[in-house]
Design a protein around this motif. Structure first.
Motif, mmCIF file in Angstrom:
data_model
loop_
_atom_site.group_PDB
_atom_site.id
_atom_site.type_symbol
_atom_site.label_atom_id
_atom_site.label_comp_id
_atom_site.label_asym_id
_atom_site.label_seq_id
_atom_site.Cartn_x
_atom_site.Cartn_y
_atom_site.Cartn_z
ATOM 1 N N LYS A 555 47.196 36.124 43.217
ATOM 2 C CA LYS A 555 48.548 36.101 42.641
ATOM 3 C C LYS A 555 48.786 34.805 41.871
ATOM 4 N N SER A 556 48.342 33.692 42.417
ATOM 5 C CA SER A 556 48.480 32.420 41.705
ATOM 6 C C SER A 556 47.698 32.451 40.395
ATOM 7 N N ARG A 557 46.490 33.040 40.412
ATOM 8 C CA ARG A 557 45.692 33.151 39.194
ATOM 9 C C ARG A 557 46.402 34.006 38.149
ATOM 10 N N ILE A 558 47.020 35.114 38.582
ATOM 11 C CA ILE A 558 47.752 35.988 37.657
ATOM 12 C C ILE A 558 48.925 35.242 37.037
ATOM 13 N N ALA A 596 41.049 41.119 35.196
ATOM 14 C CA ALA A 596 40.135 40.984 36.337
ATOM 15 C C ALA A 596 40.864 40.458 37.561
ATOM 16 N N ALA A 597 41.758 39.489 37.363
ATOM 17 C CA ALA A 597 42.535 38.959 38.497
ATOM 18 C C ALA A 597 43.433 40.031 39.091
ATOM 19 N N ASN A 599 42.788 43.244 39.144
ATOM 20 C CA ASN A 599 41.927 44.150 39.919
ATOM 21 C C ASN A 599 41.584 43.549 41.276
ATOM 22 N N VAL A 600 41.282 42.235 41.292
ATOM 23 C CA VAL A 600 40.990 41.565 42.566
ATOM 24 C C VAL A 600 42.212 41.604 43.472
ATOM 25 N N TYR A 601 43.385 41.389 42.893
ATOM 26 C CA TYR A 601 44.623 41.404 43.695
ATOM 27 C C TYR A 601 44.861 42.778 44.314
ATOM 28 N N ARG A 602 44.705 43.821 43.494
ATOM 29 C CA ARG A 602 44.956 45.163 44.027
ATOM 30 C C ARG A 602 43.968 45.519 45.142
ATOM 31 N N ALA A 603 42.681 45.198 44.943
ATOM 32 C CA ALA A 603 41.688 45.519 45.968
ATOM 33 C C ALA A 603 41.942 44.745 47.257
ATOM 34 N N ALA A 604 42.250 43.444 47.132
ATOM 35 C CA ALA A 604 42.511 42.640 48.330
ATOM 36 C C ALA A 604 43.780 43.099 49.029
ATOM 37 N N TYR A 605 44.789 43.460 48.246
ATOM 38 C CA TYR A 605 46.044 43.895 48.855
ATOM 39 C C TYR A 605 45.867 45.211 49.615
ATOM 40 N N ASP A 606 45.119 46.156 49.026
ATOM 41 C CA ASP A 606 44.869 47.421 49.724
ATOM 42 C C ASP A 606 44.091 47.187 51.023
#
Length: 689
Positions: A555-558, A596-597, A599-606
């Motif tokens: 989230k910080s990266r986004i 890309a950030a 996508n990483v956020y969505r995968a980690a959140y799920d």
């Protein structure tokens, strides 16, 4: 315009320098007189009608755009704000001024804007004057070209995803149509101009910019009270329809693709006229709405739930009198159509649930106040916890064993749980024949001297359903009820102990030492299960912390990349070609990193949601395993050391009574268990505080 159930119809004459002398308007502005001869030859008898008189709600000649809107569209817009559906549409010959009436020509002057821009401004103004409501406005722009549906607000020009359907309320909707939210009138105007730029137009002999399609600009309004749990929702919509004009090929000189378009236009307008004729005919059962896409979409506006206004645009020149007569006849038929408009109110299920939850919460607070006044503190009206269910089960066991003569009733949920426990324990104590289902329980039914009673030693001759000689059919008596002396029936969970007390028995250890001995011996399996659950819970919590950190980092990266992109667009609005290419490449790279950030956020959140659910499940299983371990330990401790001499906080020491030693052991186990539950509840409350 008069307020009635019929469709309101107004006629607008296009200004022209060669106005026909055969066409006249009365001073009242509601009647059109037309003297028309279809044949100039006198060689044969002409019986055709030559003089026509048409009456309408309003006839406008040389009327400015403001007057047209005030008389034809403003009442409909006001009704939409009040919760009614509304429709304003133009009909007439090609080149008669329909598009100018609906959209206007803003390139010439602001005063030349048409019905649609004025309706948008008026609608937002009326909504802002209602401070007690919150309004959500959505718009859609539909084009019907060659009997195909197109979404003018979508970049995708494919038509397969648009389908005309009926919703649960019976209203006609177009599934797949883009409906963006408009917070201001500027946004609504933007979508209107965006759709106008993609409309299909063409040039022919009678019109330099002829509309080749029917266009429907719809404003959807959703209103609710500004309270947080307002469950009533008022849904309304405003159709602003610009129909394509009817054409005569002999006048337009159309060919090729324009001729094909003209055929589709005339066919759809013919079906529209058939629908109007069917609606104006009494006792007509079937209305052919589904013959064309146009009539199917406008089903609510023609004979349905809508307040509809029509503007008939006509030419005043002599060369177009035939088309003018046809348009006026159609407009006169439309006046006979009755609509049944009602306010579209519905209940929002989400808000209704919130309202009911609030009422339940308030009722619980009121019950708590009444309980406090009546000295009934601690009553729970919610879902019973595991400790409360265990407490109720122990009370029911004591009541069935005869150790208690009363079960305090505190709530409906507690009553239901008491009956459920009675049913459960009754099913474990007796079998269908009415006798004790365990040999050990039958042996435990002894007299004070420890000898079997008569009922326990002799076979039962009066079973359930036996026929007696004196009273015919009888339900019979169980072995317990027919015993010589009253005997207490004891549940199966009472530990088996030796009937004679061993005076030289090992002294009872403390609870802590006994618990360690139990976990190392008979309770080793349950203790190992508790330890495994605890270790697994620790691992899952560690995974949850790691995933939470990963989500926060993403989230910080986004946020950082979003700010950099915004800063790049602000600081480099216009650069040279070479510099602009560098800036565009940098922005493209940051955009790829941002995606890309995300996508990483969505995968980690799920994954975080899944691990959180697993943690809750492990905690629930762990609590149950702990409760089972403690209950088993209490039973083992009571059976191994029956004479502990422990004291309860409120009841004092447990004094052994003369009689059956099983009763003495049962009392000790029950009281120790209740004491354990009370201590656990106190420790749980301390942890919560």
């Amino acid at each position: 315009m008069p307020k009635r159930g019929n469709i309101q119809v107004a006629v607008r004459l296009r200004p022209t320098a060669a106005f026909s002398e055969a066409l006249s308007v009365t001073d009242a502005g509601v009647t059109v007189n037309l003297g028309h001869s279809k044949s100039d030859s006198s060689s044969f008898l002409d019986n055709q009608q030559k003089v026509y008189t048409f009456n309408f709600d309003r006839v406008m000649k040389d009327a400015p755009q403001q007057d047209v809107y005030e008389s034809c569209a403003r009442p409909t817009v006001e009704s939409v704000v009040s919760g009614f559906n509304g429709t304003v549409f133009c009909y007439g010959q090609t080149g008669a001024g329909k598009t100018y009436t609906m959209t206007g020509d803003t390139s010439m002057s602001y005063l030349q804007r048409g019905v649609v821009p004025r309706a948008i401004i008026d609608l937002f103004r009326l909504l802002n004057e209602r401070p007690g409501t919150i309004a959500t406005v959505r718009v859609s722009y539909l084009e019907i070209y060659n009997e195909q549906l197109y979404d003018l607000l979508s970049p995708n020009e494919m038509t397969g995803h648009l389908q005309i359907q009926d919703d649960s309320s019976g209203n006609t909707v177009v599934r797949g149509l883009t409906m963006p939210v408009c917070a201001t009138e500027e946004e609504c105007m933007h979508y209107l101009f965006q759709g106008d730029t993609t409309r299909v137009i063409a040039e022919h002999q009678m019109n330099n910019a002829s509309s080749r399609s029917h266009c429907i600009f719809t404003i959807h309004v959703e209103q609710r009270h500004n309270t947080s749990v307002a469950e009533k929702v008022v849904m309304s919509k405003l159709h602003l329809v610009d129909l394509a004009g009817s054409e005569r090929v002999t006048k337009t000189k159309s060919d090729g693709k324009i001729l094909q378009e003209a055929n589709y236009i005339n066919k759809s307008l013919t079906f529209l006229e058939q629908v109007v004729v069917a609606l104006s005919t009494k006792n007509r059962d079937h209305i052919p709405y589904r013959q064309s896409k146009l009539t199917n979409v406008l089903r609510d506006s023609l004979g349905g739930n809508s307040k509809t206004s029509m503007i008939a645009n006509i030419h005043g020149e002599t060369a177009h009198l035939d088309e003018t007569v046809s348009t006026l006849r159609f407009a006169e038929r439309v006046m006979c159509v009755n609509n049944h408009a009602v306010v579209n109110e519905s209940m929002d299920p989400v808000m209704m649930v919130k309202k009911l939850e609030r009422e339940v919460r308030e009722l619980k607070q009121e019950l708590a106040m009444h309980d406090a006044i009546a000295n009934r503190a601690g009553v729970n009206y919610g879902t019973l916890s595991d400790d409360q269910i265990f407490d109720i089960r122990q009370q029911v066991r004591m009541y069935m064993a005869g150790e208690s003569n009363d079960i305090e009733i505190v709530s409906v949920g507690q009553i239901k749980e008491v009956f459920r426990q009675f049913k459960s324990l009754a099913g474990t104590v007796t079998d269908p024949s009415g006798t004790i289902d365990d040999q050990d329980h039958a042996q435990e039914m002894t007299s004070g001297a420890g000898k079997p009673t008569a009922a326990a030693s002799r076979p039962s001759t009066s079973g359930v359903g036996n026929v007696t000689a004196t009273s015919g059919f009888s339900v019979g008596l169980s072995a317990i009820a027919s015993s010589a002396s009253p005997v207490k029936m004891k549940p199966k969970i009472v530990p088996r102990v030796v009937q004679e007390q061993n005076k030289d028995a090992e002294p009872a250890p403390s609870k802590e030492e006994g618990f360690e001995r139990f976990c190392a011996g008979e309770g080793a399996v349950m203790s190992a299960s508790v330890s495994e659950n605890k270790a697994e819970l620790a691992r899952k919590k560690a995974d949850r912390r790691s995933l939470a950190n990963e989500v926060n980092d993403a989230k910080s990266r986004i946020d950082t990349l979003t700010e950099r992109l915004a800063e790049c667009s602000r600081t480099h609005p216009a650069e040279e070609d070479e510099a602009k290419g560098i800036v565009d490449a940098e922005a493209s790279q940051m955009t790829d990193e941002l995606n890309a950030a995300k996508n990483v956020y969505r995968a980690a959140y799920d994954r975080l949601r899944e691990v959180t659910a697993e943690v809750k499940a492990i905690q629930t299983l762990g609590n149950r395993a702990k409760a089972q371990l403690l209950a088993s330990f209490e039973e083992w401790y009571a059976s191994s050391f029956p004479n502990t001499g422990e004291e309860l906080e409120d009841d004092g020491p447990v004094v052994p009574e003369e009689g059956n030693p099983f009763d003495e052991a049962r009392k000790t186990v029950t009281r120790n268990t209740l004491q354990m539950v009370a201590k656990r509840r106190i420790m749980s409350r301390k942890r919560e505080l």
